[in-house]
Scaffold this motif. Sequence first.
Motif, PDB file in Angstrom:
ATOM      1  N   ASP A   3       0.668  -1.145   0.202  1.00  0.00           N
ATOM      2  CA  ASP A   3       0.129  -0.247  -0.073  1.00  0.00           C
ATOM      3  C   ASP A   3       0.768   1.360   0.024  1.00  0.00           C
ATOM      4  N   LEU A 245     -13.286  -7.913   6.715  1.00  0.00           N
ATOM      5  CA  LEU A 245     -13.543  -6.683   7.119  1.00  0.00           C
ATOM      6  C   LEU A 245     -14.326  -7.137   4.663  1.00  0.00           C
ATOM      7  N   LYS A 297      -5.426   9.378   8.743  1.00  0.00           N
ATOM      8  CA  LYS A 297      -4.341   9.851   8.093  1.00  0.00           C
ATOM      9  C   LYS A 297      -5.097   9.169   6.085  1.00  0.00           C
TER      10      LYS A 297
HETATM   11  N1  LIG Z   1     -11.044  -3.605   3.277  1.00  0.00           N
HETATM   12  C1  LIG Z   1     -10.099  -2.777   3.243  1.00  0.00           C
HETATM   13  N2  LIG Z   1     -10.128  -3.325   1.612  1.00  0.00           N
HETATM   14  C2  LIG Z   1      -9.473  -2.747   0.960  1.00  0.00           C
HETATM   15  N3  LIG Z   1      -7.820  -2.478   1.065  1.00  0.00           N
HETATM   16  C3  LIG Z   1      -8.449  -2.529   2.204  1.00  0.00           C
HETATM   17  C4  LIG Z   1      -9.078  -2.467   3.530  1.00  0.00           C
HETATM   18  N4  LIG Z   1      -8.709  -2.870   5.001  1.00  0.00           N
HETATM   19  C5  LIG Z   1      -7.389  -2.724   4.952  1.00  0.00           C
HETATM   20  N5  LIG Z   1      -6.984  -2.635   3.202  1.00  0.00           N
HETATM   21  C6  LIG Z   1      -5.587  -1.615   2.411  1.00  0.00           C
HETATM   22  O1  LIG Z   1      -4.420  -2.315   3.593  1.00  0.00           O
HETATM   23  C7  LIG Z   1      -3.732  -1.123   3.875  1.00  0.00           C
HETATM   24  C8  LIG Z   1      -2.944  -1.342   5.252  1.00  0.00           C
HETATM   25  O2  LIG Z   1      -4.576  -2.529   5.804  1.00  0.00           O
HETATM   26  P1  LIG Z   1      -4.426  -1.228   7.529  1.00  0.00           P
HETATM   27  O3  LIG Z   1      -4.554  -0.132   8.083  1.00  0.00           O
HETATM   28  O4  LIG Z   1      -6.236  -1.789   8.533  1.00  0.00           O
HETATM   29  O5  LIG Z   1      -3.495  -2.288   7.951  1.00  0.00           O
HETATM   30  P2  LIG Z   1      -2.045  -1.645   9.701  1.00  0.00           P
HETATM   31  O6  LIG Z   1      -1.260  -2.432   9.964  1.00  0.00           O
HETATM   32  O7  LIG Z   1      -3.232  -1.995  11.082  1.00  0.00           O
HETATM   33  O8  LIG Z   1      -2.030  -0.212   9.490  1.00  0.00           O
HETATM   34  P3  LIG Z   1      -1.402   1.066   9.853  1.00  0.00           P
HETATM   35  O9  LIG Z   1      -0.408   0.548  10.250  1.00  0.00           O
HETATM   36  O10 LIG Z   1      -1.738   1.796   9.425  1.00  0.00           O
HETATM   37  O11 LIG Z   1      -1.896   0.297  11.975  1.00  0.00           O
HETATM   38  C9  LIG Z   1      -5.052  -0.238   3.812  1.00  0.00           C
HETATM   39  O12 LIG Z   1      -3.642   1.250   4.300  1.00  0.00           O
HETATM   40  C10 LIG Z   1      -5.256  -0.557   2.209  1.00  0.00           C
HETATM   41  O13 LIG Z   1      -4.718  -0.349   1.123  1.00  0.00           O
END
Ligand SMILES: Nc1ncnc2c1ncn2[C@@H]1O[C@H](COP(=O)(O)OP(=O)(O)OP(=O)(O)O)[C@@H](O)[C@H]1O
Length: 488
Positions: A3, A245, A297
């Motif tokens: 991402d 999700l 963000k």
């Molecule tokens: N439901 C979804 N549908 C499509 N893409 C998703 C979805 N959920 C997450 N993503 C993709 O995955 C990426 C990472 O998800 P998320 O932010 O939940 O992970 P994280 O490891 O908790 O991130 P962070 O470092 O922000 O805490 C998102 O920025 C998005 O691009």
Amino acid sequence: MEDVRDSFASPPCGHASCFSAVTGKTPESKVFPAGDTKAVARLPVSLSALDLASSDMEGEREDESSPRGVVEDCVRSLESETGSSKASTSGSEAQPKANNHWHGFFRLLKGSNLKRFYTFSASSVLSRRKSGSFREKQSRAINSPEETDLHPLKPSWKNFTFSELQTATNNFSAENMIGKGGYAEVYKGCLQNGQLVAIKRLTRGTSEERTATFLSELGIIVHVDHPNTAKLIGYGVEGGMHIVLQLSPHGSLASLLHGPKEKLEWSIRYKIALGTAEGLLYLHESCQKRIIHRDIKAANILLTEEFEPQICDFGLAKWLPEQWTHHTVSKFEGTFGYLAPEYFMHGIVDEKTDVFAFGVLLLELITGRRALDNSHQSLVLWAKPLLDKNDMRELADPSLTDYDPQQMRHVMSTASLCTEHSSLLRPRMSQALQLLRGDEGILESTKQCHRPSLQRTYSEELLDAEEYNLTKKYLNDVSQHKQIALEF
Ligand SMILES: Nc1ncnc2c1ncn2[C@@H]1O[C@H](COP(=O)(O)OP(=O)(O)OP(=O)(O)O)[C@@H](O)[C@H]1O
């Protein structure tokens, strides 16, 4: 595909909390030698507490902002729907589906043989809100038995087996990976019934940290239900922690704003600004719990088919009890470029922390620039003089061929207020939403925050009392912030 995240910030994930992973130093000692550490209490929570046995730890009972508290609350709610907890742990066939659901979940968690899974860094906040707020009244209403009956927690989340998740994602193949955050990898999946989902597989940290993040996120997301928040379908705890999700077909706002795809047109950006404001307003003022997201963000705004924004990633979110003015943290988490000054100076978390980050997000929509660019330049610092001069031409994303200047002006003035150094001068989300819609009248009341009609947050009062030199201090803080980012 990774991402498009804040790869420009260091550590690569952009998370303040990841400094320790990169450097071996704690973010507290290195990054933010902030003020109020006395009040901070680290409260260990044992997994057995999830049995809902009464806790003898005063602090645990008090800190209902803990993810455990929220999940417990959820289980309690489910139990109260169906009878006593004793009855529900008996594994009776007659149990309603929802109860089996959660007990299956906790059995699996226990199966992972974790003893102590979570320490959270929370402080007891002694000062109380001065006056009853609209939300308090609303919360009292929501907590009344009649109202609780009207808001039953949805019992439809599915507990997926690992093999179901493997099948859905082609064994978590690289081709199915659609995103990667600081805590998780996210895979596109197709369930047996044909439904497309995003499966968030927690990958970072120790198993205890992963469980903590998992419970934190799940504990919040089960409580939210709004068109502008991400939709939970289920979870899986076999073979690791997974959150399932609804799939957002366009991915995150970050991937569209900063990725190689075609740039977003203005009308969509404006729609995203309004929808995100609605989602945040819901979290702060209208949902069952007063929730501070703490990691607003562009990468955490997902987009539906119709480009409706949905706030996701509740891993850092905090539920603040009504009577608390704020929350103080000793472990700094969040993403560089979006952190409110009072948060990185004092560790203070309240609604205005999210308002600041929302302001940065608006600046990204206006300019198409990242919150921190490749040379670690802060978007807020770059944009402030231009906002002050109302220099729309210089601020507007050059890739925008056309935009409604009036809407652009509304977004600019909202961004300007939301990113005020002093949280006192930032609007609340209800005001920000009005500003975005062009209700200029709200500007006056936003600036006259000393008016008793405007409810003030703890951080507002703190900053008001300190009366320090805002500009100089802010620039110092930001340059310290920037320096830290450059060091890694
Ligand atoms: N439901 C979804 N549908 C499509 N893409 C998703 C979805 N959920 C997450 N993503 C993709 O995955 C990426 C990472 O998800 P998320 O932010 O939940 O992970 P994280 O490891 O908790 O991130 P962070 O470092 O922000 O805490 C998102 O920025 C998005 O691009």
